[in-house]
Design a protein around this motif. Structure first.
Motif, PDB file in Angstrom:
ATOM      1  N   HIS A 129       0.829  -1.198   0.000  1.00  8.61           N
ATOM      2  CA  HIS A 129       0.000   0.000   0.000  1.00  8.61           C
ATOM      3  C   HIS A 129       0.871   1.259   0.000  1.00  8.61           C
ATOM      4  CE1 HIS A 129      -3.356   2.602   0.661  1.00  8.61           C
ATOM      5  NE2 HIS A 129      -2.974   2.951   1.868  1.00  8.61           N
ATOM      6  N   ILE A 130       1.940   1.239   0.786  1.00  5.68           N
ATOM      7  CA  ILE A 130       2.864   2.373   0.819  1.00  5.68           C
ATOM      8  C   ILE A 130       3.519   2.566  -0.542  1.00  5.68           C
ATOM      9  CG2 ILE A 130       5.017   3.236   1.809  1.00  5.68           C
ATOM     10  CD1 ILE A 130       4.206   1.922   4.438  1.00  5.68           C
ATOM     11  N   ARG A 131       3.919   1.450  -1.157  1.00  6.22           N
ATOM     12  CA  ARG A 131       4.542   1.512  -2.476  1.00  6.22           C
ATOM     13  C   ARG A 131       3.580   2.128  -3.501  1.00  6.22           C
ATOM     14  NH1 ARG A 131       9.199   2.221  -3.963  1.00  6.22           N
ATOM     15  NH2 ARG A 131       8.150   3.767  -5.201  1.00  6.22           N
ATOM     16  N   GLU A 132       2.318   1.710  -3.447  1.00  9.19           N
ATOM     17  CA  GLU A 132       1.301   2.256  -4.356  1.00  9.19           C
ATOM     18  C   GLU A 132       1.125   3.749  -4.127  1.00  9.19           C
ATOM     19  OE1 GLU A 132      -2.082  -0.066  -3.363  1.00  9.19           O
ATOM     20  OE2 GLU A 132      -1.501  -1.778  -4.615  1.00  9.19           O
ATOM     21  N   MET A 133       1.111   4.159  -2.851  1.00  9.81           N
ATOM     22  CA  MET A 133       0.959   5.576  -2.516  1.00  9.81           C
ATOM     23  C   MET A 133       2.077   6.406  -3.132  1.00  9.81           C
ATOM     24  SD  MET A 133       1.478   7.455   1.173  1.00  9.81           S
ATOM     25  CE  MET A 133       3.242   7.154   1.002  1.00  9.81           C
ATOM     26  N   ILE A 134       3.316   5.941  -2.996  1.00  5.79           N
ATOM     27  CA  ILE A 134       4.467   6.675  -3.525  1.00  5.79           C
ATOM     28  C   ILE A 134       4.384   6.782  -5.045  1.00  5.79           C
ATOM     29  CG2 ILE A 134       6.972   6.634  -3.814  1.00  5.79           C
ATOM     30  CD1 ILE A 134       7.108   5.328  -1.019  1.00  5.79           C
ATOM     31  N   GLU A 135       4.019   5.687  -5.711  1.00  4.75           N
ATOM     32  CA  GLU A 135       3.919   5.704  -7.166  1.00  4.75           C
ATOM     33  C   GLU A 135       2.850   6.683  -7.633  1.00  4.75           C
ATOM     34  OE1 GLU A 135       5.860   4.312  -9.525  1.00  4.75           O
ATOM     35  OE2 GLU A 135       7.116   3.858  -7.785  1.00  4.75           O
ATOM     36  N   MET A 136       1.706   6.709  -6.953  1.00  2.57           N
ATOM     37  CA  MET A 136       0.627   7.618  -7.344  1.00  2.57           C
ATOM     38  C   MET A 136       1.027   9.070  -7.096  1.00  2.57           C
ATOM     39  SD  MET A 136      -3.003   5.729  -6.536  1.00  2.57           S
ATOM     40  CE  MET A 136      -2.571   4.895  -5.017  1.00  2.57           C
ATOM     41  N   MET A 137       1.763   9.310  -6.015  1.00  2.00           N
ATOM     42  CA  MET A 137       2.212  10.670  -5.724  1.00  2.00           C
ATOM     43  C   MET A 137       3.133  11.173  -6.822  1.00  2.00           C
ATOM     44  SD  MET A 137       3.001  10.578  -1.663  1.00  2.00           S
ATOM     45  CE  MET A 137       3.985  12.056  -1.860  1.00  2.00           C
ATOM     46  N   LYS A 138       3.959  10.289  -7.362  1.00  2.00           N
ATOM     47  CA  LYS A 138       4.899  10.695  -8.409  1.00  2.00           C
ATOM     48  C   LYS A 138       4.183  10.962  -9.731  1.00  2.00           C
ATOM     49  CE  LYS A 138       7.649   7.181  -8.133  1.00  2.00           C
ATOM     50  NZ  LYS A 138       8.811   6.276  -8.378  1.00  2.00           N
ATOM     51  N   ASN A 139       3.095  10.236  -9.966  1.00  2.00           N
ATOM     52  CA  ASN A 139       2.444  10.286 -11.280  1.00  2.00           C
ATOM     53  C   ASN A 139       1.211  11.186 -11.348  1.00  2.00           C
ATOM     54  OD1 ASN A 139       4.301   8.429 -12.382  1.00  2.00           O
ATOM     55  ND2 ASN A 139       3.191   6.726 -11.460  1.00  2.00           N
ATOM     56  N   GLU A 140       0.633  11.514 -10.193  1.00  2.00           N
ATOM     57  CA  GLU A 140      -0.584  12.323 -10.206  1.00  2.00           C
ATOM     58  C   GLU A 140      -0.254  13.814 -10.141  1.00  2.00           C
ATOM     59  OE1 GLU A 140      -4.195   9.659  -8.440  1.00  2.00           O
ATOM     60  OE2 GLU A 140      -3.014  10.776  -7.004  1.00  2.00           O
ATOM     61  N   GLU A 141      -0.684  14.529 -11.149  1.00  2.00           N
ATOM     62  CA  GLU A 141      -0.491  15.981 -11.179  1.00  2.00           C
ATOM     63  C   GLU A 141      -1.683  16.650 -10.489  1.00  2.00           C
ATOM     64  OE1 GLU A 141      -0.174  19.658 -14.397  1.00  2.00           O
ATOM     65  OE2 GLU A 141      -0.043  17.568 -15.081  1.00  2.00           O
ATOM     66  N   VAL A 142      -1.397  17.430  -9.474  1.00  2.00           N
ATOM     67  CA  VAL A 142      -2.456  18.088  -8.706  1.00  2.00           C
ATOM     68  C   VAL A 142      -2.670  19.499  -9.240  1.00  2.00           C
ATOM     69  CG1 VAL A 142      -3.223  18.857  -6.434  1.00  2.00           C
ATOM     70  CG2 VAL A 142      -1.891  16.747  -6.655  1.00  2.00           C
ATOM     71  N   LYS A 143      -3.886  19.792  -9.692  1.00  2.00           N
ATOM     72  CA  LYS A 143      -4.204  21.113 -10.231  1.00  2.00           C
ATOM     73  C   LYS A 143      -4.532  22.094  -9.111  1.00  2.00           C
ATOM     74  CE  LYS A 143      -5.677  19.688 -14.830  1.00  2.00           C
ATOM     75  NZ  LYS A 143      -6.701  19.819 -15.891  1.00  2.00           N
ATOM     76  N   ASN A 144      -4.384  23.366  -9.401  1.00  2.00           N
ATOM     77  CA  ASN A 144      -4.606  24.411  -8.397  1.00  2.00           C
ATOM     78  C   ASN A 144      -5.897  25.187  -8.588  1.00  2.00           C
ATOM     79  OD1 ASN A 144      -2.156  24.084  -6.869  1.00  2.00           O
ATOM     80  ND2 ASN A 144      -1.057  24.968  -8.613  1.00  2.00           N
ATOM     81  N   ASN A 145      -6.355  25.313  -9.827  1.00  2.00           N
ATOM     82  CA  ASN A 145      -7.523  26.147 -10.103  1.00  2.00           C
ATOM     83  C   ASN A 145      -8.801  25.313 -10.217  1.00  2.00           C
ATOM     84  OD1 ASN A 145      -5.915  28.509 -10.221  1.00  2.00           O
ATOM     85  ND2 ASN A 145      -5.318  27.996 -12.313  1.00  2.00           N
ATOM     86  N   LEU A 146      -9.724  25.572  -9.303  1.00  2.00           N
ATOM     87  CA  LEU A 146     -10.992  24.840  -9.285  1.00  2.00           C
ATOM     88  C   LEU A 146     -12.011  25.538 -10.179  1.00  2.00           C
ATOM     89  CD1 LEU A 146     -12.886  22.674  -8.119  1.00  2.00           C
ATOM     90  CD2 LEU A 146     -13.327  24.213  -6.204  1.00  2.00           C
ATOM     91  N   TYR A 147     -12.523  24.795 -11.162  1.00  2.00           N
ATOM     92  CA  TYR A 147     -13.580  25.297 -12.039  1.00  2.00           C
ATOM     93  C   TYR A 147     -14.878  24.615 -11.604  1.00  2.00           C
ATOM     94  CZ  TYR A 147     -16.147  26.430 -16.329  1.00  2.00           C
ATOM     95  OH  TYR A 147     -17.072  26.896 -17.226  1.00  2.00           O
ATOM     96  N   VAL A 148     -15.617  25.298 -10.749  1.00  2.00           N
ATOM     97  CA  VAL A 148     -16.766  24.695 -10.064  1.00  2.00           C
ATOM     98  C   VAL A 148     -17.813  24.161 -11.039  1.00  2.00           C
ATOM     99  CG1 VAL A 148     -18.671  25.140  -8.474  1.00  2.00           C
ATOM    100  CG2 VAL A 148     -16.408  26.075  -7.992  1.00  2.00           C
TER     101      VAL A 148
END
Length: 226
Positions: free
Chosen positions: A23-42
């Motif tokens: 589970h920890i390994r999966e978390m690290i991989e997702m953190m590296k690959n998931e781009e988090v956006k900043n602007n919320l378009y409601v």
């Protein structure tokens, strides 16, 4: 929370150790690959099935249309608190409004779940609550802790990426050596070196995981102040 999810949020031992580390390994991989956006378009936001169930529970929304409209109206006024670890190990973006937490996907297009957090619950700050510290001061105390956590989080991620690079290089070099080296003893030492490096990565991954769980508790407590 289901038994499976409980195991993911504890220091599992014995038969659950392997699943916990995975589970920890999966978390690290997702953190590296998931781009988090900043602007919320409601206007583009939609609700997951789970989020709809939570909107029905907390706001008596009769159908998906009403639930989505209510969530969008609240999100227009919501405050972005930061990124948190979800129960499935992914990264969510937390928004808060009227003691309601909206957990959004990293692309900010889907409300993954909704929860109510009416009370400050972060243990290191409960003494301040009992002493009657005012809301603005409590907010600042929470954000002081949050900024420090995010600093540690960034440092830990950089460390993990550095260790991963070293492990990758060492594994490649050792693979070559294992093909040309003769003698069981020398091969055993090479494999031991790889194992030690992977164990180091596992230890640092656990530290990041525990930090993210602590950060999640802090962020949920922050929701109560909005």
């Amino acid at each position: 929370m289901s038994k499976e999810k409980e195991y993911r949020y504890t220091k599992s031992k014995g038969e659950f150790e392997k699943e916990f580390n995975m589970h920890i390994r999966e978390m690290i991989e997702m953190m590296k690959n998931e781009e988090v956006k900043n602007n919320l378009y409601v206007k583009a936001v939609k609700l997951s099935t789970h989020a709809f169930k939570r909107m029905k529970q907390h706001f008596n929304s009769v159908d998906m249309v009403v639930a989505t409209r209510t969530a969008k109206e609240m999100l227009k006024h919501a405050v972005r608190i930061g990124t948190v670890l979800s129960y499935d190990g992914r990264i969510n973006v937390l928004y808060a409004y009227r003691q309601t937490a909206f957990f959004l996907s990293p692309d900010l297009k889907t409300v993954v779940t909704v929860n109510r957090f009416p009370e400050v619950t972060y243990k290191p700050l409960l003494k301040n609550v009992r002493e009657g510290v005012e809301r603005e001061a409590m907010l600042e105390l929470h954000f002081d802790h949050l900024r420090e956590m995010e600093r540690k989080e960034e440092e830990q991620i950089r460390l993990i990426l550095s260790i991963e690079e070293k492990v990758r290089e060492a594994t490649e070099q050792c693979a070559i050596m294992l093909r040309i080296v003769r003698g069981g003893g020398r091969k055993k030492n090479i494999k031991k070196l790889i194992s030690e490096q992977n164990n180091h990565l596992k230890i640092e991954g656990r530290k990041l995981f525990e930090l993210k769980i602590k950060k999640r508790h802090l962020c949920k407590s922050l929701v109560a102040l909005y």
